[in-house]
Design an enzyme around this catalytic site. Structure first.
Site, PDB file in Angstrom:
ATOM      1  N   ALA A  69       0.858  -1.178   0.000  1.00  0.00           N
ATOM      2  CA  ALA A  69       0.000   0.000   0.000  1.00  0.00           C
ATOM      3  C   ALA A  69       0.897   1.232   0.000  1.00  0.00           C
ATOM      4  CB  ALA A  69      -0.875  -0.019   1.251  1.00  0.00           C
ATOM      5  N   GLY A 108       0.463  -5.095   0.750  1.00  0.00           N
ATOM      6  CA  GLY A 108      -0.689  -5.077  -0.140  1.00  0.00           C
ATOM      7  C   GLY A 108      -0.378  -5.730  -1.486  1.00  0.00           C
ATOM      8  N   GLU A 111      -0.875  -9.265  -0.997  1.00  0.00           N
ATOM      9  CA  GLU A 111      -2.323  -9.490  -0.806  1.00  0.00           C
ATOM     10  C   GLU A 111      -3.060  -9.511  -2.152  1.00  0.00           C
ATOM     11  OE1 GLU A 111      -2.409  -6.352   2.220  1.00  0.00           O
ATOM     12  OE2 GLU A 111      -3.421  -7.777   3.529  1.00  0.00           O
ATOM     13  N   GLU A 131       4.036  -5.717   7.232  1.00  0.00           N
ATOM     14  CA  GLU A 131       3.247  -4.681   7.911  1.00  0.00           C
ATOM     15  C   GLU A 131       3.602  -4.478   9.380  1.00  0.00           C
ATOM     16  OE1 GLU A 131       2.088  -6.704   5.620  1.00  0.00           O
ATOM     17  OE2 GLU A 131       0.580  -5.741   4.379  1.00  0.00           O
TER      18      GLU A 131
HETATM   19  N1  3HC Z   1       4.638   3.400  -0.050  1.00  0.00           N
HETATM   20  C1  3HC Z   1       5.137   4.598  -0.417  1.00  0.00           C
HETATM   21  N2  3HC Z   1       6.439   4.799  -0.730  1.00  0.00           N
HETATM   22  C2  3HC Z   1       7.245   3.744  -0.674  1.00  0.00           C
HETATM   23  C3  3HC Z   1       6.803   2.465  -0.286  1.00  0.00           C
HETATM   24  C4  3HC Z   1       5.421   2.314   0.017  1.00  0.00           C
HETATM   25  N3  3HC Z   1       4.887   1.129   0.376  1.00  0.00           N
HETATM   26  N4  3HC Z   1       7.835   1.618  -0.317  1.00  0.00           N
HETATM   27  C5  3HC Z   1       8.907   2.333  -0.702  1.00  0.00           C
HETATM   28  N5  3HC Z   1       8.555   3.615  -0.915  1.00  0.00           N
HETATM   29  C6  3HC Z   1       9.423   4.707  -1.402  1.00  0.00           C
HETATM   30  C7  3HC Z   1      10.564   5.004  -0.432  1.00  0.00           C
HETATM   31  O1  3HC Z   1      10.150   5.921   0.551  1.00  0.00           O
HETATM   32  C8  3HC Z   1      11.602   5.579  -1.364  1.00  0.00           C
HETATM   33  O2  3HC Z   1      11.236   6.921  -1.608  1.00  0.00           O
HETATM   34  P1  3HC Z   1      12.358   8.046  -1.883  1.00  0.00           P
HETATM   35  O3  3HC Z   1      13.059   7.598  -3.118  1.00  0.00           O
HETATM   36  O4  3HC Z   1      11.565   9.281  -2.003  1.00  0.00           O
HETATM   37  O5  3HC Z   1      13.251   8.014  -0.670  1.00  0.00           O
HETATM   38  C9  3HC Z   1      11.385   4.800  -2.653  1.00  0.00           C
HETATM   39  O6  3HC Z   1      10.074   4.240  -2.558  1.00  0.00           O
HETATM   40  C10 3HC Z   1      12.368   3.672  -2.870  1.00  0.00           C
HETATM   41  O7  3HC Z   1      12.376   2.862  -1.701  1.00  0.00           O
HETATM   42  P2  3HC Z   1      13.687   2.101  -1.232  1.00  0.00           P
HETATM   43  O8  3HC Z   1      14.827   3.051  -1.169  1.00  0.00           O
HETATM   44  O9  3HC Z   1      13.348   1.343  -0.008  1.00  0.00           O
HETATM   45  O10 3HC Z   1      13.899   1.127  -2.491  1.00  0.00           O
HETATM   46  P3  3HC Z   1      14.495  -0.326  -2.551  1.00  0.00           P
HETATM   47  O11 3HC Z   1      14.540  -0.666  -3.982  1.00  0.00           O
HETATM   48  O12 3HC Z   1      15.726  -0.416  -1.731  1.00  0.00           O
HETATM   49  O13 3HC Z   1      13.422  -1.272  -1.832  1.00  0.00           O
HETATM   50  C11 3HC Z   1      11.210  -2.114  -1.356  1.00  0.00           C
HETATM   51  C12 3HC Z   1      12.152  -1.454  -2.395  1.00  0.00           C
HETATM   52  C13 3HC Z   1      11.739  -3.515  -1.027  1.00  0.00           C
HETATM   53  C14 3HC Z   1       9.830  -2.192  -1.926  1.00  0.00           C
HETATM   54  C15 3HC Z   1      11.265  -1.269  -0.055  1.00  0.00           C
HETATM   55  O14 3HC Z   1      11.013   0.089  -0.397  1.00  0.00           O
HETATM   56  C16 3HC Z   1      10.260  -1.645   0.989  1.00  0.00           C
HETATM   57  O15 3HC Z   1      10.517  -2.552   1.761  1.00  0.00           O
HETATM   58  N6  3HC Z   1       9.143  -0.926   1.052  1.00  0.00           N
HETATM   59  C17 3HC Z   1       8.130  -1.090   2.060  1.00  0.00           C
HETATM   60  C18 3HC Z   1       7.350  -2.357   1.878  1.00  0.00           C
HETATM   61  C19 3HC Z   1       6.231  -2.412   2.858  1.00  0.00           C
HETATM   62  O16 3HC Z   1       6.390  -2.219   4.048  1.00  0.00           O
HETATM   63  N7  3HC Z   1       5.021  -2.701   2.371  1.00  0.00           N
HETATM   64  C20 3HC Z   1       3.868  -2.777   3.182  1.00  0.00           C
HETATM   65  C21 3HC Z   1       3.168  -1.456   3.161  1.00  0.00           C
HETATM   66  S1  3HC Z   1       1.773  -1.400   4.216  1.00  0.00           S
HETATM   67  C22 3HC Z   1       0.600  -2.301   3.376  1.00  0.00           C
HETATM   68  O17 3HC Z   1       0.831  -2.795   2.323  1.00  0.00           O
HETATM   69  C23 3HC Z   1      -0.762  -2.378   4.049  1.00  0.00           C
HETATM   70  C24 3HC Z   1      -1.667  -3.349   3.387  1.00  0.00           C
HETATM   71  O18 3HC Z   1      -1.677  -4.548   4.103  1.00  0.00           O
HETATM   72  C25 3HC Z   1      -3.070  -2.816   3.308  1.00  0.00           C
END
Ligand code: 3HC
Length: 660
Positions: A69, A108, A111, A131
């Site tokens: 998400a 997400g 999911e 999450e």
């Molecule tokens: N939402 C918004 N922005 C995000 C994001 C997300 N889920 N994930 C990454 N970004 C942004 C980062 O802030 C960064 O922004 P910036 O360039 O402005 O600093 C950019 O994307 C690149 O991120 P990384 O530097 O971390 O890039 P990598 O290539 O090293 O890693 C990744 C990519 C593995 C996808 C890593 O970013 C990551 O682990 N992201 C978070 C994943 C996560 O926690 N997902 C769950 C979200 S909550 C959810 O899904 C709820 C659902 O259940 C309803």
């Protein structure tokens, strides 16, 4: 392939062999923002209604399938359609939907994939539900569909740890159905075509496999204990372990829990940490500056710290040459490093081939000249200015002019070390934390004359070591130890003012520190700090408040856990409150005429947190730390500050109003 249709700015599709290939293109990580959800919904509606579409493939552009998400939307007013609604439409589609995981499918993103009728992944992709690391639970079906697919024990492990798994493990767990080489989307299209008109395997319709409830209770209790008071892991346990109920009921509960947690202080803190980590790598003055190439690292001093650094460097693929004073001492260092590698082998963190490869990249020497071909040299010798200066001067004579020299000093002034060398512009600090192969934090010290590409080299090498590098300016103790000193000072004032060590420790542990301050002192031993205080005694401001209690303990031979007594007593290794310490504290109060008063846990915490935050303000004002977030990351990753509280700078901001 038909012409491409755009369903929104970030979702487009084209028909291939009667299958609608839907591509999400929402850089950087294809997060499911409102525009993506909209586009997906429209694409699904088209697939459902078009007689010339037999099935759907969902994939991502670039190197990510869907990163989750959009965290940046959290806290903003909700926008329709919601992710669970879109996901339900995927599962309910009358035509087969195949997920083609071109890259990471997280949160997400996974999911979405779980609701598809078949999942094929590229060998490089990873999947996970991270999450809990953001203080929330999966909010779009993850806690209900994953157990249906892989069973409660495995789902519990993945969801409560937040760990990602590689394609092979995802296949063996049953999260994905197939690993596809080559044309992933092409294969997915033919799978969708094959399933057209056949009964579909809808994850939500599967029955959760029955398991022994005592096993589940054991695993759940362990997870709750490890959570150190965090809410999300406990909620995840509850949702996963109750997933055998009807899907709709489970999904409603999951969504309500997700929304409640998303708007919590804990989740806000963990989001702050997530973005602070990404922000920390953006360093002023380094835009467009390339780091120097590093392949070979020299490490001087193969004690505990040097050995830990060596293990981290070997693990990152570097060739390592260790230098110590004599061949015998160097050989001991070699043994210590190999011993640490053996531990990694025994614990399964390293396989035999990895162990052999790392060992083969390690050599040790007692000759400075053997470091001649190193690209980066990190010294971890005794923390004494003359010793370090002597070493760097010797190295100046033998190493390449473009090699980078890093000092691991904790308290000395690296500018003084740099100034004594032939090329101060190639000197910086790399302050590792012990044990260096485990601890994630590295303070990267930008000295007065450090060249930008030298700083960039330190940052990129630390990142390759899988560390979290935080840039700091020069000041005694850098960011971490300066804040820690202020915190320690305040804790000692609290002792004099009326609190006892175990009361302070209890407040800290309840807040989420793994261990209270005084228990940590006892574990580390009190003698090093005592020696430092004695060295500094002459230069101490006589008008500043100074608490003598720690000195009195040391004078009484109470050097901590090793000596059986310190801030606590350890009669059979177990920590207990020692009335003798209380007497020493009371005597110290009486000597200064302090009338002790009672402190509540909240008061104790407030004073300690405020002391840290005020020192943080000073570091920002002096330009030592670039951002409050950098300070928070240092304290979380180097000093046990609970990440779900966001760090000392974040912790004092008033909680945001909940918007639900
Ligand atoms: N939402 C918004 N922005 C995000 C994001 C997300 N889920 N994930 C990454 N970004 C942004 C980062 O802030 C960064 O922004 P910036 O360039 O402005 O600093 C950019 O994307 C690149 O991120 P990384 O530097 O971390 O890039 P990598 O290539 O090293 O890693 C990744 C990519 C593995 C996808 C890593 O970013 C990551 O682990 N992201 C978070 C994943 C996560 O926690 N997902 C769950 C979200 S909550 C959810 O899904 C709820 C659902 O259940 C309803």
């Amino acid at each position: 392939m038909s012409e491409t249709t755009a369903f929104s700015a970030t979702v487009s599709a084209a028909t291939r062999d009667g299958v609608l290939v839907v591509t999400i293109d929402n850089a950087p990580v294809n997060a499911t923002s409102a525009d993506v959800r909209n586009g997906l919904e429209k694409a699904l509606a088209r697939a459902e209604s078009s007689t010339d579409v037999n099935g759907v493939v969902i994939t991502g552009a670039g190197k990510t399938f869907i990163g989750g998400a959009d965290i940046k939307e959290f806290g903003k007013p909700a926008m329709e359609p919601t992710l669970p609604a879109v996901i339900q439409k995927i599962e309910d589609l009358s035509k087969p939907v195949v997920a083609a995981l071109n890259g990471a499918a997280l949160g997400g993103g996974l999911e979405v994939a779980l609701a598809c009728h078949y999942r094929i992944t590229s060998p490089a992709a990873q999947v996970g539900l991270p999450e809990v690391k953001l203080g929330i639970v999966p909010g779009a079906g993850g806690t209900q569909r994953l157990p249906r697919l892989i069973g409660i024990p495995a789902a519990l492990d993945l969801i409560t740890s937040g760990r990602s798994v590689k394609a092979e493990e995802a296949l063996s767990l049953g999260i994905v159905d197939e690993i596809g080489e080559g044309d992933l989307v092409g294969t997915a299209v033919s799978i969708a075509g094959k399933f057209a008109g056949k009964p579909l395997r809808r994850t939500g319709e599967l029955t959760v496999p029955v398991v022994d409830p005592t096993e589940i209770e054991k695993a759940s209790a362990k997870i709750r204990a490890k959570a150190r008071g965090q809410k999300a892991p406990a909620e995840a346990v509850r949702l996963v372990t109750s997933s055998a109920r009807p899907l709709a009921e489970g999904l409603t509960d999951e969504r309500a829990t997700f929304l409640m947690l998303r708007d919590s202080r804990e989740a806000a803190a963990l989001r702050h940490v997530f973005f602070a980590e990404r922000e920390a790598s953006k360093v002023d003055g380094l835009e467009g500056i390339a780091p120097r190439p590093v392949g070979r690292i020299g490490i001087c001093g193969l004690g505990l710290m040097g050995s830990g650094i060596a293990v981290a460097a070997l693990g990152a693929g570097y060739t390592v040459i260790g230098l110590d004073q004599t061949p015998d001492v160097a050989e001991k260092g070699h043994e210590r490093i190999v011993g640490l590698l053996e531990r990694n082998l025994a614990s399964g963190r390293l396989d035999q081939a990895g162990f052999d490869a790392q060992k083969a990249r390690l050599s040790v020497t007692a000759l400075d000249s053997d470091l001649a071909f190193c690209d980066l040299i990190i010294e971890a010798v005794f923390d004494d200015l003359d010793v370090k200066i002597d070493l760097f001067r010797r190295l100046d004579r033998v190493i390449r002019p473009d090699a980078v020299l890093a000092t691991n000093t904790s308290y000395l002034n690296p500018d003084e070390i740099a100034a004594a060398t032939a090329h101060p512009e190639r000197v910086l600090g790399l302050h590792f934390f012990s044990p260096a192969h485990v601890m994630r934090l590295v303070e990267v010290v930008r000295c007065a004359r450090t060249a930008p590409d030298v700083l960039a080299t330190g940052l990129s090498a630390a990142k390759k070591l899988r560390k979290l590098p935080i840039v700091t300016g020069v000041t005694e103790g850098f960011i971490g130890n300066r804040i820690f000193s202020a915190y320690r000072r305040e804790a000692e004032f609290l002792l004099e003012d009326g609190a006892l060590p175990h009361e302070i420790d209890a407040a800290l542990e309840e807040y989420g520190f793994p261990m209270g301050l005084f228990a940590v002192y006892d574990m580390a031993g009190l003698e090093i700090a005592w020696a430092r205080r004695k060295r500094q005694a002459a230069s101490r401001d006589p008008s500043a408040r100074y608490v003598e209690i720690a000195d009195t303990l040391c004078e009484a031979g109470r050097m901590g856990q090793k000596s059986g007594r310190g801030w606590y007593a350890y009669p059979d290794g177990k920590r207990i409150i020692d009335p003798e310490v209380t007497i020493i504290i009371e005597a110290a109060r009486a000597k200064k005429g302090i009338v002790p008063r009672h402190f509540s846990r909240d008061e104790i915490l407030k004073r300690l947190l405020e002391a840290m935050a005020m020192e943080g303000d000073a570091l920002l004002a002096q330009g030592i730390a670039a951002r409050p977030g950098d300070i928070d990351l240092v304290m979380i990753n180097g000093y046990g500050f609970p990440s779900h509280k966001g760090g000392p700078m974040f912790a004092r901001i008033e909680p945001p109003q909940s918007d639900t």
